[in-house]
Design an enzyme around this catalytic site. Sequence first.
Site, short mmCIF file in Angstrom:
data_model
loop_
_atom_site.label_atom_id
_atom_site.label_comp_id
_atom_site.label_asym_id
_atom_site.label_seq_id
_atom_site.Cartn_x
_atom_site.Cartn_y
_atom_site.Cartn_z
CD GLU B 50 -7.15 -18.26 23.41
OE1 GLU B 50 -7.88 -17.88 24.87
OE2 GLU B 50 -6.31 -18.46 23.03
CG ASP B 61 -7.54 -10.40 28.42
OD1 ASP B 61 -7.01 -11.29 28.04
OD2 ASP B 61 -8.85 -10.74 28.28
#
Lengths: 411, 269
Positions: B50, B61
């Site tokens: 990724e 996140d």
Amino acid sequence: MPESSPGYFGGFGGRYVPEVLIPALEELDQAYREARADPGFAAEFAHLLATFAGRPTPLTFAGRLTEALGGARIYLKNEGVNITGAHKITHCLGQALLAKRMGRTRLVAETGAGQHALATATVAAKFGFECTVYMGEVDIARQRPNVFMMERLGATVVPVRYGSRTLKDAVNAALKDYIASSADTHYLLGSALGPHPYPTMVRDFQSVVGQEIMTQLGQAEGRLPGYVVACVGGGSNAIGAFGPFVPHESVRLVGVEAGGKGDGTGEHAQRFPHGRTGIVEGYKSVFLQDDDGQLSPTHSISAGLDYPGIGPELAWLHEQGRISFAYARDDAVIKAVDLLARTEGIWPALESAHAVAHVIEFAPRLGRDEVVVINISGRGDKDLFILADAFADQEFYAFLRTEAERHGQQD
Amino acid sequence: MANRIDERLAALAAGRRKGLMTHVVVGYPSLASTSALIVAMDEAGADFIELQIPFSDPLADGPTIQSACEAAIERGARVRDAFTIAAESSARVQAPLLFMAYANTVYRYGTEAFCRDAAAAGISGLIVPDLPAEAARHEGYLDACRRHGLHNIVTLAPTSTVGRMAANATVASGFAYCMSRRGVTGAQLGLAPDVQAYLQRARQHLTVPMAVGFGISDRARMEQVLPYCDIATVGSALIDRLAGLEPGDVARQADTTRAFMRTLTPALA
């Protein structure tokens, strides 16, 4: 309803959040729709507004300010007399009732100036919720009195140390908390923005402001205002004051943004004309951002207006040409605080003083037969330190030094 | 042209092997690091990589990746760098590359142009955590992915209801990304206690293979989830190991990455 599809206002709004939050937002949407259909909910909300918050707030004819400016007749909708000093208590009471209905035991909130979180901490104390507040480190430094009061009300204030360390980062941190905690927690979002259903829900709760203006001005003048003017950060006070007037096309609706120090990037928070459409913090709207879509830094003398985004319904009403935006620079805002205090005995929050500053500019050009209503969204006690600085008040500095020395000796 | 994700999934299935997906933030610790880290991960046995395009306000996140994004932007990483690096790297590595980006990055670039240029740069799939199925459809993102042969990797969470799992299953392609717990990315917080029951529930709805991520920081945690999924995803734990190194010391970053991955890959056998 203006929404073209659920949760959208034209092309703005929607629900752009990680999958993990979708079930909680669907539950909230469902609970809110049930509450709206329940007359008992509306009655309890109205009762709390009247017996706890202090509604209706007065609509005051500003006779001496009108004289001083020599133009339109000016009225002040004084939201500063609400229990916590600003309009924010209204949507906090509404959302707290909803959270109770949903069986939640904890509230999280973000805050810029601290007004929303002070109101959240207040309803948390009143209803017996646990309460966590996220606040940017920069805002904590400039709004310590509000932090002190939140903590005395039993809230935990968590400093946000990443990003620009202001309101947008606090929203981010609160959303992240909610992502992890939605089973027992309600995210008491403080403006008419974020993912659906927040923009609709906060607007509905705040629309009591516009409804009161309509009734009170009807009694005073027997007509609709020519202008309603409100400051715009995220837009909760503006959409509340404007909402009921939107269908009345003769009423001009003017949002006043933070002009800050100038037009350069990072010197202001004027989404119009500097913003562009984007998708941030769960909703699609107009944001101050660069070519890569990174949010831009903002500045305002008032912590409540330096947000790079704006509520999606306001963005849509602007696109439709139904509302217009103006700005006021920091220095004009300080002068507006001074003038309003001296002519009317009302000390506005720095946020609300943006609306006053804009009216000072254009009211003299209007005739005596025009009526302008300014939404004074909050009072200015919280800005004591910023204002003492702006007015270079030497005696106040001396007082602070004495206090600091006294506390130093206690250590 | 066959999608490299499909090829790798087929190879894993044929070898009865589990997969490992690793994560780099484009421009972290430095722009020069990114290609070297991708190559190091490929050599050390990553099955999928990724490439996260740094964004100023990354909602999904935790602190590790958020700080890495901030540092990358501060050090000058631009969205176009992600495309340049992808184009260079995809020709050099075996592992399929995916972009992980936030909705605003895709929207500002232009959804159609983003998908077209990603495919042209050798990207095989996209993960956009703040585009749930309805918003993805609204933005024309699902169609754009399809037109350019990109897999749209959907996310499932422990909070996903039966209805949400079914709705996501209909638009899932390539594999599905299952969050191991409620919350944001990060190595420190571990897995949800009921992770296995949830993964079994997700399996019933999905026809595509399952990746599991969030909180998978070492071999032991990989071994906890791998019996119930097909791919383990390690992100923040890799980035945590780069945080103490000199941004300019690319060789050391690559060595550290390879060494850490050697501790993980035995879990795949």
